[in-house]
Scaffold this active site. Structure first.
Site, PDB file in Angstrom:
ATOM      1  N   LYS A  68       4.796   0.494   0.701  1.00  0.00           N
ATOM      2  CA  LYS A  68       4.799  -0.795   1.418  1.00  0.00           C
ATOM      3  C   LYS A  68       4.236  -0.657   2.831  1.00  0.00           C
ATOM      4  O   LYS A  68       3.589  -1.567   3.333  1.00  0.00           O
ATOM      5  CB  LYS A  68       6.205  -1.390   1.452  1.00  0.00           C
ATOM      6  CG  LYS A  68       6.659  -1.858   0.079  1.00  0.00           C
ATOM      7  CD  LYS A  68       7.969  -2.609   0.140  1.00  0.00           C
ATOM      8  CE  LYS A  68       8.378  -3.027  -1.264  1.00  0.00           C
ATOM      9  NZ  LYS A  68       9.558  -3.863  -1.293  1.00  0.00           N
ATOM     10  N   ASP A 104       9.308 -10.332  -0.056  1.00  0.00           N
ATOM     11  CA  ASP A 104      10.674  -9.877  -0.374  1.00  0.00           C
ATOM     12  C   ASP A 104      11.738 -10.777   0.258  1.00  0.00           C
ATOM     13  O   ASP A 104      12.663 -11.234  -0.424  1.00  0.00           O
ATOM     14  CB  ASP A 104      10.879  -8.434   0.097  1.00  0.00           C
ATOM     15  CG  ASP A 104      10.125  -7.433  -0.763  1.00  0.00           C
ATOM     16  OD1 ASP A 104       9.922  -7.705  -1.960  1.00  0.00           O
ATOM     17  OD2 ASP A 104       9.737  -6.376  -0.233  1.00  0.00           O
TER      18      ASP A 104
END
Ligand code: ATR
Length: 274
Positions: A68, A104
């Protein structure tokens, strides 16, 4: 002529990821022809594997652990949420290169909203100060809770994270040893990775109000110990499958312009993986 949308998930490990199933179901739901491949690669392998994906016509990707942060390096543009979290989970090819997003936190908010769990004006306690917490804090504070308290095994990490987000709302951070006198929280978010080792972070029922809810960002076996504790302590508890499907739906919308329905996909996954 319809063209297959080429999508992929990069990360390590990815062999048990539910994302290929989720995106396949979204594609069927909206009648969009797509391929979604899980590509296992480490941070060192990511650059060449992503380059090969582009050459092969890839137009959108998800990134998971441990990539990420590495995702920031392949983007020409990065949205504000991903910039604040220093993490990207969704990449989309645009006319101006690759655009990085982080769905997210918005995915968690989408699921909390679906579950009828309010954030505005509420007191929220988060356990853990790693990448998962960093990814949700921006959107969470944007929903205007009264207070967010972050507790972590390594207190300094929680303090640093709270300092980073201090301008966005009322947030404090500290170590578990500072948690003795805490009380009155409406929502407990379990964002540590301890469930993967089947252990629990320190937990106290007294931190929470009688009607409080608990939400674990983990699902599957990593959620079991926390679910059992919630059960023993009379707390309504939710796992992170809804957040997983929620972040996927928001990624899918970034790639296609269409938001799929999450409930039928979540239902199918629960039945299939029960
Ligand atoms: P993630 O991206 O899943 O958040 P991470 O960045 O490695 O992963 O962070 C893991 C989090 O779980 C951290 O908050 C970690 O605490 P430390 O910062 O003290 O390492 C927490 N964690 C992991 N195992 C734990 C355990 N057994 N008890 C309590 N907290 C734990």
């Amino acid at each position: 002529m319809s063209r297959t949308l080429r999508l992929a998930l990069f990360g390590h490990p990815v062999e048990h990821s539910l994302s290929p199933q989720i995106h396949r179901r979204f594609g069927q739901q909206l009648d969009i022809d797509l391929s979604y491949q899980a590509i296992d690669c480490t941070a060192a392998e990511f650059g060449p594997r992503f380059a090969a994906f582009i050459v092969g016509g890839g137009s959108g990707a998800n990134l998971t652990v441990p990539l990420k942060h590495a995702g920031l390096g392949v983007c020409q543009q990065i949205d504000a949420g991903a910039r604040a979290a220093r993490a990207i989970n969704t990449l989309v090819r645009t006319d101006h290169g690759w655009y990085g997003h982080n769905t997210d936190g918005p995915g968690l908010l989408l699921d909390l909203d679906n579950l009828g769990i309010p954030i505005a004006g509420r007191r929220i306690l988060i356990l853990g100060a790693g990448g998962a917490t960093a990814g949700i804090l921006g959107p969470l504070l944007g929903a205007k809770p009264a207070l967010v308290t972050v507790l972590n095994r390594t207190g300094a990490r929680a303090e640093a994270l709270a300092g980073k987000f201090a301008q966005r709302g009322c947030i404090v951070g500290g170590g578990f040893e500072q948690a003795d006198d805490l009380s009155g929280f409406d929502l407990l978010l379990q964002a540590t990775s301890s469930g993967h080792d089947s252990v629990l972070p320190p937990l106290r029922r007294g931190w929470l109000t009688a009607e409080a809810a608990a939400y674990d960002l983990n699902y599957g076996p990593a959620h079991r110990a926390f679910a059992a504790w919630c059960d023993e302590n009379g707390l309504a508890c939710h796992d992170g499958l809804g957040m997983l499907v929620g972040q996927a739906a928001l990624a899918f919308e970034i790639w296609t312009g269409q938001r799929p329905q999450t409930a039928p996909v979540q239902h199918a996954l629960r039945q299939r993986n029960a």
